[in-house]
Enzyme design. Structure first.
Site, PDB file in Angstrom:
ATOM      1  N   CYS A 100       0.832  -1.203   0.000  1.00  0.00           N
ATOM      2  CA  CYS A 100       0.000   0.000   0.000  1.00  0.00           C
ATOM      3  C   CYS A 100       0.874   1.264   0.000  1.00  0.00           C
ATOM      4  O   CYS A 100       1.411   1.623  -1.037  1.00  0.00           O
ATOM      5  CB  CYS A 100      -0.985  -0.023   1.159  1.00  0.00           C
ATOM      6  SG  CYS A 100      -2.326   1.177   0.970  1.00  0.00           S
TER       7      CYS A 100
ATOM      8  N   HIS B 144      -3.554  -4.986   0.213  1.00  0.00           N
ATOM      9  CA  HIS B 144      -3.119  -5.437   1.539  1.00  0.00           C
ATOM     10  C   HIS B 144      -3.135  -6.964   1.608  1.00  0.00           C
ATOM     11  O   HIS B 144      -4.132  -7.566   2.044  1.00  0.00           O
ATOM     12  CB  HIS B 144      -4.029  -4.850   2.620  1.00  0.00           C
ATOM     13  CG  HIS B 144      -3.766  -3.411   2.900  1.00  0.00           C
ATOM     14  ND1 HIS B 144      -2.868  -2.996   3.864  1.00  0.00           N
ATOM     15  CD2 HIS B 144      -4.250  -2.289   2.320  1.00  0.00           C
ATOM     16  CE1 HIS B 144      -2.837  -1.664   3.887  1.00  0.00           C
ATOM     17  NE2 HIS B 144      -3.653  -1.221   2.945  1.00  0.00           N
TER      18      HIS B 144
ATOM     19  N   GLU C  23      -1.782  -8.851   3.681  1.00  0.00           N
ATOM     20  CA  GLU C  23      -1.876  -9.336   5.073  1.00  0.00           C
ATOM     21  C   GLU C  23      -3.320  -9.525   5.513  1.00  0.00           C
ATOM     22  O   GLU C  23      -3.587 -10.193   6.530  1.00  0.00           O
ATOM     23  CB  GLU C  23      -1.143  -8.370   6.017  1.00  0.00           C
ATOM     24  CG  GLU C  23      -1.885  -7.108   6.390  1.00  0.00           C
ATOM     25  CD  GLU C  23      -1.848  -6.016   5.334  1.00  0.00           C
ATOM     26  OE1 GLU C  23      -2.385  -4.913   5.597  1.00  0.00           O
ATOM     27  OE2 GLU C  23      -1.276  -6.254   4.244  1.00  0.00           O
TER      28      GLU C  23
END
Length: 236
Positions: free
Chosen positions: A108, A208, A210
């Site tokens: 990001c 993202h 994660e």
């Protein structure tokens, strides 16, 4: 992994603190890596060298907007107040990592740092460009978007032709940094990933990873690159 430096609440405490959401740590540990946190601090060249000497890869994580002065623009009303301490720290770490050949993954904000470091610019508020808030719905709710990779890129080799990803960003890459290539787009024509061609692992995604660890291929890729870097360093 770089961290935030912001006001944070913990129990009775309300203090300025360095922190990183645990999902980032899980992404690294899930694939056998060891996460080390790199909070913003004075970017003394000697300190940067000492830090990078102890790392096998660098992950530049998400966070607030980069100071627009770094790419020659005045701030948009929707742009965050600059966190210049973090900007200075991360740009210095990235510069040192690139010089060392250290693997780099940007997430990001990390993609934006990479682009600006190579002389690129950013769209400061995507809704002005594309007419909707679909990349950042708000209230900490991630948007689910499909991205399409560019054939022949490192990213395409890692995740295939397309992927469903989790996004939360209101800025994006405008002019591409010199020497970088786009490796993924979305349906709105927004750049969703960039990379540096060549043998060094330098890849950054606007989304993202994660937040969807059922697919940990990007974390696995940077950890694998870190293992190779560590092995080469031991030989030399």
């Amino acid at each position: 992994m770089t961290t935030y430096l912001d006001q944070a609440h913990s129990g009775i405490w309300d203090v300025r603190a360095s922190f990183l959401p645990a999902a980032y740590l899980s992404g690294v540990s899930l694939v056998g890596g060891i996460a080390m946190l790199l909070p913003p601090q004075p970017a003394d060249p000697g300190a940067i060298e000492q830090v990078l000497h102890r790392l096998d890869a660098l992950v530049i994580t998400g966070g607030k907007d980069i100071d627009p002065a770094r790419y020659g623009q005045h701030p948009h009303p929707a742009t965050d107040d600059p966190g210049r301490d973090r900007d200075t720290w991360e740009f210095a770490l990235l510069d040192g990592a690139l010089k060392r050949g250290l693997p780099v993954l940007g997430i990001c904000r990390g993609a934006q740092v990479l682009n600006v470091a190579f002389g690129g610019t950013l769209h400061q508020h995507l809704p002005d460009l594309i007419g909707h808030e679909g990349h950042r719905p708000g209230n900490a709710v991630y948007a689910t978007l499909r991205v399409r990779t560019v054939p022949g890129t490192r990213l395409a080799a890692l995740i295939g032709e397309s992927a469903q990803v989790q996004c939360y960003h209101h800025q994006a890459i405008a002019q591409l940094g010199e020497g970088l290539v786009v490796s993924a787009w979305d349906a709105d024509g927004v750049v969703e990933a960039i990379e540096l061609p060549g043998d060094q692992f330098v890849l950054a995604v606007q989304w993202h990873p994660e937040e969807s660890l059922e697919d940990a291929r990007l974390f696995a890729a940077v950890v694998d690159a870190a293992r190779r870097y560590a092995g080469q360093r031991m030989v030399t």
